[in-house]
Enzyme design. Sequence first.
Site, short mmCIF file in Angstrom:
data_model
loop_
_atom_site.label_atom_id
_atom_site.label_comp_id
_atom_site.label_asym_id
_atom_site.label_seq_id
_atom_site.Cartn_x
_atom_site.Cartn_y
_atom_site.Cartn_z
N CYS A 29 -8.80 -13.77 -18.68
CA CYS A 29 -9.97 -13.00 -19.07
C CYS A 29 -10.32 -12.00 -17.97
O CYS A 29 -10.03 -12.22 -16.79
CB CYS A 29 -11.21 -13.86 -19.33
SG CYS A 29 -10.94 -15.13 -20.57
N ARG B 177 -5.54 -8.63 -18.88
CA ARG B 177 -5.88 -10.01 -18.52
C ARG B 177 -6.13 -10.88 -19.76
O ARG B 177 -6.36 -12.09 -19.63
CB ARG B 177 -7.14 -10.03 -17.64
CG ARG B 177 -6.95 -9.35 -16.32
CD ARG B 177 -8.23 -9.37 -15.53
NE ARG B 177 -8.55 -10.69 -15.04
CZ ARG B 177 -8.13 -11.20 -13.89
NH1 ARG B 177 -7.36 -10.48 -13.11
NH2 ARG B 177 -8.47 -12.41 -13.52
N TRP C 19 -8.82 -14.06 -23.00
CA TRP C 19 -7.57 -14.75 -23.33
C TRP C 19 -7.99 -16.16 -23.70
O TRP C 19 -8.50 -16.90 -22.86
CB TRP C 19 -6.62 -14.75 -22.13
CG TRP C 19 -5.28 -15.32 -22.43
CD1 TRP C 19 -4.25 -14.70 -23.07
CD2 TRP C 19 -4.80 -16.63 -22.07
NE1 TRP C 19 -3.18 -15.54 -23.15
CE2 TRP C 19 -3.48 -16.73 -22.54
CE3 TRP C 19 -5.36 -17.72 -21.41
CZ2 TRP C 19 -2.71 -17.87 -22.38
CZ3 TRP C 19 -4.59 -18.86 -21.24
CH2 TRP C 19 -3.27 -18.92 -21.72
N ASN D 124 -14.94 -15.83 -16.58
CA ASN D 124 -13.50 -16.05 -16.50
C ASN D 124 -13.30 -17.35 -15.73
O ASN D 124 -13.88 -17.53 -14.66
CB ASN D 124 -12.83 -14.89 -15.75
CG ASN D 124 -11.39 -15.20 -15.36
OD1 ASN D 124 -10.69 -15.87 -16.11
ND2 ASN D 124 -10.96 -14.72 -14.21
N GLY D 125 -12.47 -18.24 -16.28
CA GLY D 125 -12.21 -19.52 -15.61
C GLY D 125 -12.30 -20.64 -16.61
O GLY D 125 -12.27 -20.41 -17.83
N GLU E 257 15.99 -14.04 -15.39
CA GLU E 257 14.95 -13.02 -15.54
C GLU E 257 15.17 -12.24 -16.85
O GLU E 257 14.21 -11.90 -17.55
CB GLU E 257 14.97 -12.09 -14.31
CG GLU E 257 13.97 -10.96 -14.31
CD GLU E 257 12.50 -11.40 -14.47
OE1 GLU E 257 12.20 -12.59 -14.34
OE2 GLU E 257 11.68 -10.51 -14.76
N LYS F 201 12.43 -12.04 -19.90
CA LYS F 201 11.91 -10.76 -20.40
C LYS F 201 12.13 -10.66 -21.91
O LYS F 201 11.25 -10.22 -22.64
CB LYS F 201 12.62 -9.57 -19.72
CG LYS F 201 12.17 -9.28 -18.32
CD LYS F 201 10.88 -8.50 -18.27
CE LYS F 201 9.77 -9.12 -17.52
NZ LYS F 201 9.80 -10.00 -16.48
N GLU G 51 9.66 -13.00 -23.87
CA GLU G 51 8.23 -12.66 -23.89
C GLU G 51 7.95 -11.38 -24.66
O GLU G 51 6.87 -11.21 -25.21
CB GLU G 51 7.64 -12.61 -22.48
CG GLU G 51 8.12 -11.48 -21.61
CD GLU G 51 7.35 -11.42 -20.28
OE1 GLU G 51 7.97 -11.05 -19.28
OE2 GLU G 51 6.15 -11.73 -20.25
N HIS H 160 30.04 -26.72 -21.20
CA HIS H 160 29.53 -28.09 -21.13
C HIS H 160 28.42 -28.33 -22.15
O HIS H 160 27.66 -29.29 -22.01
CB HIS H 160 29.05 -28.41 -19.71
CG HIS H 160 30.14 -28.30 -18.70
ND1 HIS H 160 31.21 -29.17 -18.67
CD2 HIS H 160 30.37 -27.39 -17.71
CE1 HIS H 160 32.04 -28.82 -17.69
NE2 HIS H 160 31.54 -27.73 -17.10
N LYS I 92 -1.67 -11.13 -18.15
CA LYS I 92 -0.98 -10.83 -16.90
C LYS I 92 -1.38 -11.77 -15.78
O LYS I 92 -0.58 -12.11 -14.94
CB LYS I 92 -1.26 -9.39 -16.49
CG LYS I 92 -0.37 -8.96 -15.35
CD LYS I 92 -0.09 -7.50 -15.38
CE LYS I 92 0.96 -7.13 -14.36
NZ LYS I 92 2.32 -7.49 -14.80
#
Length: 607
Positions: A2, A27, A81, A107-108, A483, A487, A490, A506, A602
């Site tokens: 947030c 955010r 968020w 936020n939190g 990586e 990417k 997401e 394997h 983010k």
Amino acid sequence: MCGVVACRMPGAAAPFLVDALRLLEYRGYDSAGVAILTTAGTTVSSRTTHRVDTLERQLDALEQAGVTGALSGTGIGHTRWATHGAVTEANAHPHLDCTGRISIVHNGIIENAVELRAQLEAERHVFASEVDSEVVSHLIEHELRSGGGLREAVTAATGRMRGSWAVVALDAQSGALVAAAHRSPLLVARSEKGVFAASDINAIAQWVDLFQAMRDGDVVELGEQFAWTRAGTGVTPPPFVSSIWSGTSHGLAGHADFMGKEIEEQPETAARIIDELAPRIANGSLWAELQLPPFERVAVLGCGTSLNAGRVIANAFGSLGDVPNSSLIASEGQSAIVEPRTLVIALSQSGETADVLRAIDDLDLGTSALVALTNSDHSTLARRADSMLNCNAGPEIGVAATKTFVAQVITGVAMALSALAATRRIDREYARRQVDDLRRIPDLLAHAIAASQKAIPPLIDEIRDAQGYLFLGRGSGVVYAAEGALKLKELSYRWAEHYPAGELKHGPLALVEAGTPVVVIDSGDRRIESNIAEVSARGGRVIRIGGAGSTIPALGLSLGTPMPGGIDRWGPLESVVPLQILARELALALGRDVDKPRNLAKSVTVE
Ligand code: F6R
């Protein structure tokens, strides 16, 4: 997560809040809202489960209806968020108390929200949402009944809360604006434009040059002067920090999206960082400035892309200086044992990732030292570590980390080289040759961008309908494969996994059928040929990222002048570029929002 913002300014608050929320939208973008004080001593609130653009239209409509004529320059804003409670307008911030006098943004996580809510409901408080944050407005309402002003009430309310918060409360009756912070980032600033609070300096950098980062437990009244208190007692304010990105453009500068812009900024970002660090590497001074004790081993910790960058850096310590090294997923940090004389490197571009902060709290460091590698030198991580190295990537707005990965790798490798030279594990001449190789990175990145932009778009039609993607590498290439898979997942919302290429036979080879896209990072290990053959024999669609003649000829090998020092020290860093571009192009073809992938934010400030 947030984003929180607040202002008190001579002009209208609404346009400022909207602009700042746009910059905080990374955010969280499940909902957005504002509450603005009116000249009649009430607040007007507007909320939406859509994006900030919708909020702006709602505020315009209010203005046209004549409501905002009475609005003042004082207000608070939020972008959410969702953690507790669904994405609904009722759950969107700001949250009010029972009377409509108090509005808050938060936020939190309030860990004892269930308990507090039960107590408040027993006292006849009526809640309008499912979210933990709403207890804050009701707690403040409750505390105001015992007399005192908003600052005293916020102090008493936060004294009853457990968890993390960056809260700003607005009192419609007195017009007071009070901020409180504990384990969530909140900055306050004052300039001739007004008084501001925000989760992130980027949101307000265009209006302020200096800011103060609130510390755990701080409560500050944002009046003509700032009154700093903790547990009700006056405290020395934190130092003013200059906003290095003030005046920095946050626009798209002609790009279609921030991710595309930030990918293309990588060569320039890399060149700037290397120019700044190079004189301090081989002579050991970069390491000396960190003032850290001697070490015998290295452990990196972080999450997601930052952890991948950490793994590259750990590999560099090993391959350049034979330093034993390990990596730690921060969210699993509680079970980690740190051996004596370990250099622990905590990586986080935001410096606010809750999993990382919890891990460093849980680690028993003993004789070991902790260095933070972050893109924010006023972040919580930077403040808690023994020493801090800023990767100086500049603002990264796209939710997917791109240029911060490159910046972290370069900065971390520079620190590794400097540490190894200072502790005589490598000689200075050898270190200087490595610095020469670092200086080639910007060109390699630029070459990778050009080659990828040419080779990747024609591939997309062929792979767009695949339901799963494999990424393979060997040796120092494996972490880049990781990586690439991250990417792609997401951004495209498709399954993607990475494996060391030798592991394919394997088990994962069973996934390969006709047309399965298999992205191979070919950094020159000849054994990869047989792994490619195994995929091709089953009809897999091999996309080889490598030198000349590859599907995507993006690696420095294709320039005919491979790095003199070989590739194994920090791996094929430029391979991250085609991986980023592949993920972005696929996501765009699937109609995804590449700057704001679903369900993500983010800065992840919850565990
Ligand atoms: C991936 C991504 C995330 C972050 C992770 C850690 O593109 O951005 O995986 O890398 O959430 O974030 P920081 O680096 O802020 O700790």
